[in-house]
Design an enzyme around this catalytic site. Structure first.
Site, PDB file in Angstrom:
ATOM      1  N   HIS A  22       0.797  -1.230   0.000  1.00  0.00           N
ATOM      2  CA  HIS A  22       0.000   0.000   0.000  1.00  0.00           C
ATOM      3  C   HIS A  22       0.825   1.274   0.000  1.00  0.00           C
ATOM      4  O   HIS A  22       0.278   2.356  -0.107  1.00  0.00           O
ATOM      5  CB  HIS A  22      -0.951   0.030   1.204  1.00  0.00           C
ATOM      6  CG  HIS A  22      -0.240   0.293   2.502  1.00  0.00           C
ATOM      7  ND1 HIS A  22       0.419  -0.676   3.189  1.00  0.00           N
ATOM      8  CD2 HIS A  22      -0.070   1.436   3.205  1.00  0.00           C
ATOM      9  CE1 HIS A  22       0.962  -0.157   4.290  1.00  0.00           C
ATOM     10  NE2 HIS A  22       0.684   1.128   4.320  1.00  0.00           N
TER      11      HIS A  22
HETATM   12  C1  UD1 Z   1      -2.007   5.316   6.292  1.00  0.00           C
HETATM   13  C2  UD1 Z   1      -0.706   5.677   6.989  1.00  0.00           C
HETATM   14  C3  UD1 Z   1       0.299   4.549   6.797  1.00  0.00           C
HETATM   15  C4  UD1 Z   1      -0.255   3.220   7.216  1.00  0.00           C
HETATM   16  C5  UD1 Z   1      -1.554   2.975   6.448  1.00  0.00           C
HETATM   17  C6  UD1 Z   1      -2.167   1.632   6.810  1.00  0.00           C
HETATM   18  C7  UD1 Z   1      -0.166   8.087   6.951  1.00  0.00           C
HETATM   19  C8  UD1 Z   1       0.721   9.108   6.363  1.00  0.00           C
HETATM   20  N1  UD1 Z   1      -0.099   6.859   6.390  1.00  0.00           N
HETATM   21  O1  UD1 Z   1      -1.755   5.279   4.909  1.00  0.00           O
HETATM   22  O2  UD1 Z   1       1.442   4.825   7.593  1.00  0.00           O
HETATM   23  O3  UD1 Z   1       0.672   2.204   6.936  1.00  0.00           O
HETATM   24  O4  UD1 Z   1      -2.447   4.044   6.758  1.00  0.00           O
HETATM   25  O5  UD1 Z   1      -3.264   1.344   6.071  1.00  0.00           O
HETATM   26  O6  UD1 Z   1      -0.890   8.389   7.875  1.00  0.00           O
HETATM   27  N2  UD1 Z   1      -9.093   5.008   2.029  1.00  0.00           N
HETATM   28  C9  UD1 Z   1     -10.304   4.396   1.970  1.00  0.00           C
HETATM   29  N3  UD1 Z   1     -10.893   4.042   3.135  1.00  0.00           N
HETATM   30  C10 UD1 Z   1     -10.328   4.281   4.349  1.00  0.00           C
HETATM   31  C11 UD1 Z   1      -9.093   4.939   4.393  1.00  0.00           C
HETATM   32  C12 UD1 Z   1      -8.480   5.285   3.228  1.00  0.00           C
HETATM   33  O7  UD1 Z   1     -10.844   4.133   0.915  1.00  0.00           O
HETATM   34  O8  UD1 Z   1     -10.924   3.905   5.384  1.00  0.00           O
HETATM   35  C13 UD1 Z   1      -8.416   5.353   0.768  1.00  0.00           C
HETATM   36  C14 UD1 Z   1      -8.687   6.788   0.342  1.00  0.00           C
HETATM   37  O9  UD1 Z   1      -8.775   6.801  -1.045  1.00  0.00           O
HETATM   38  C15 UD1 Z   1      -7.439   7.506   0.776  1.00  0.00           C
HETATM   39  C16 UD1 Z   1      -6.370   6.426   0.626  1.00  0.00           C
HETATM   40  O10 UD1 Z   1      -7.028   5.202   0.914  1.00  0.00           O
HETATM   41  O11 UD1 Z   1      -7.176   8.645   0.051  1.00  0.00           O
HETATM   42  C17 UD1 Z   1      -5.209   6.608   1.538  1.00  0.00           C
HETATM   43  O12 UD1 Z   1      -5.616   6.731   2.902  1.00  0.00           O
HETATM   44  P1  UD1 Z   1      -4.726   7.567   3.954  1.00  0.00           P
HETATM   45  O13 UD1 Z   1      -5.286   7.468   5.309  1.00  0.00           O
HETATM   46  O14 UD1 Z   1      -4.479   8.932   3.402  1.00  0.00           O
HETATM   47  O15 UD1 Z   1      -3.326   6.864   3.920  1.00  0.00           O
HETATM   48  P2  UD1 Z   1      -2.945   5.317   3.845  1.00  0.00           P
HETATM   49  O16 UD1 Z   1      -2.337   5.066   2.505  1.00  0.00           O
HETATM   50  O17 UD1 Z   1      -4.055   4.424   4.280  1.00  0.00           O
END
Ligand code: UD1
Length: 380
Positions: A218
């Protein structure tokens, strides 16, 4: 003067925070005398599969406060957490704010607390990848600079903190709370075949005589660029011809596979594509695996605790003990290194490692005891 005059405000935001916070909350409640705590969920992760399911699996209480920030750019997400957390702090007047790990919510709540003169406690302090392109590295460095009490998971973390000018008296080597969760939940892990069946995948894949591998990817550096993602999926497809794979897809990765038109690389009938898994499902899948291929920080540690060989698809790790003592091997994005790593494991030459010091299921208990003493002494 005692600083035990308000609750410990405990912050969770994203998936890897939940398994760290669950044992801490239990240890605060079981400490004599108990330390009052309030659980704040920033809402950074909001999907049922990324959040609610983990609360259930880990027996986490419902959050006392949910800030519901959702997704956004790093700036927007961090700023939203800050804006929404400040009034919650004003209302509840915590004795300290306890943050875990390195996600955006960790840094955002740290910044709010420190500027209000409220002590910050950081669990999993001092880990460094030395790669400032990782958002998590920025979150780690900045949180540690301003945190008042820092709990580390491995001894190398203290050296990193000292190099950055953090005073040694602020640091306590408590051990790994994530492994507390792993050890207490291991007996409840879900059998891998049940997990596949629940998602309409063929359970025979994980019953195959030669075993199976587990994949999670991811990191933006691996999945946001079409060429990189395509090359990684290509080599995983090759690997799957030798060893069936179970791929638990983060929403970011699933979205990018679709956006870049790469579905054909994962549809050979040898890979089970699953949504993000619950904690007990993931634990069962990992514990039964021949190899785990991942870019997650947490999985590097969990495989070390389980004694399962791990190939980490990153150039660096902030958790060097998993390589030095555990089962982890860094293979980067080098397709040949990935192939060779899998070949070695299939030939029975995978690392078996040993469980690192203080990864013994009692880290949260040590944190609660130390935190009580520290708050009682005035949190100085
Ligand atoms: C975050 C953490 C990362 C961790 C990861 C675990 C930061 C900088 N990164 O990254 O360290 O390893 O979580 O999963 O805080 N999304 C959904 N549903 C959700 C959450 C996210 O669809 O419940 C999608 C959205 O499109 C979003 C993308 O995933 O834009 C990324 O989510 P985000 O929380 O920004 O960062 P992660 O890549 O999940």
């Amino acid at each position: 003067m005692s600083a035990l005059n308000g609750p410990v405000m405990c912050i969770v935001g994203a998936r890897p925070n939940f398994m760290k916070m669950a044992p801490i909350l239990r240890a605060l409640a079981e400490h004599q005398p108990p330390l009052p705590a309030l659980l704040v969920h920033t809402g950074q992760h909001y999907d049922a599969s990324m959040s609610d399911q983990l609360f259930t699996d880990l027996r986490l209480p419902r959050p006392d406060i949910n800030l519901e920030v959702g997704s956004g750019s790093h700036a927007v997400q961090t700023a939203e957490v800050m804006k929404r957390f400040e009034p919650a702090m004003d209302e509840h007047k915590p004795s300290c704010v306890l943050v875990v790990g390195d996600v955006n919510s960790t840094l955002a709540c740290t910044l709010v607390a420190v500027k209000k003169g409220v002590p910050v406690v950081h669990v999993e302090a001092g880990l460094r990848s030395w790669d400032r392109r990782m958002p998590e590295e920025i979150n780690r460095v900045l949180t540690d600079q301003v945190a008042d009490r820092l709990y580390t998971t491995e001894r190398s973390a203290l050296a990193n903190l000292l190099r950055e000018g953090v005073a040694e008296e602020r640091v306590c080597f408590a051990g790994n709370v994530m492994i507390d969760s792993l050890l207490s939940n291991r007996p409840h892990a879900r059998p891998p075949a049940d997990t596949l069946a629940a998602h309409g995948a063929d359970p025979a894949l994980v019953r195959a005589a030669g075993g199976y591998g587990v994949v999670t990817l991811h990191r933006p550096s691996n999945v946001d660029d079409a060429a990189t993602l395509s090359s990684l999926l290509g080599v995983l497809r090759e690997v799957s011809e030798r060893l069936p794979l179970v791929f638990a897809l983060h929403p970011r990765t699933r979205g990018n596979i679709e956006r870049f038109g790469l579905q054909h690389l994962v549809d050979n009938g040898r890979m089970a594509l699953l949504p993000p898994q619950g904690y007990l499902e993931m634990l069962g899948l990992m514990a039964g695996a021949t190899v785990v291929l991942t870019d997650s920080g947490g999985l590097q540690e969990e495989t070390t605790a389980l004694g399962v060989p791990c190939l980490t698809l990153r150039e660096n790790t902030e958790r060097p003990i998993t390589v030095d003592e555990g089962t982890n091997t860094m293979v980067g994005r080098d397709v040949q290194a990935i192939r060779d790593g899998v070949s070695a494991i299939l030939a029975g030459q995978g690392k078996s490692g040993r469980v690192p010091e203080n990864w013994d299921g009692r880290a949260a208990e040590r944190i609660a005891a130390d935190l009580y003493r520290w708050l009682q002494a005035g949190a100085g």
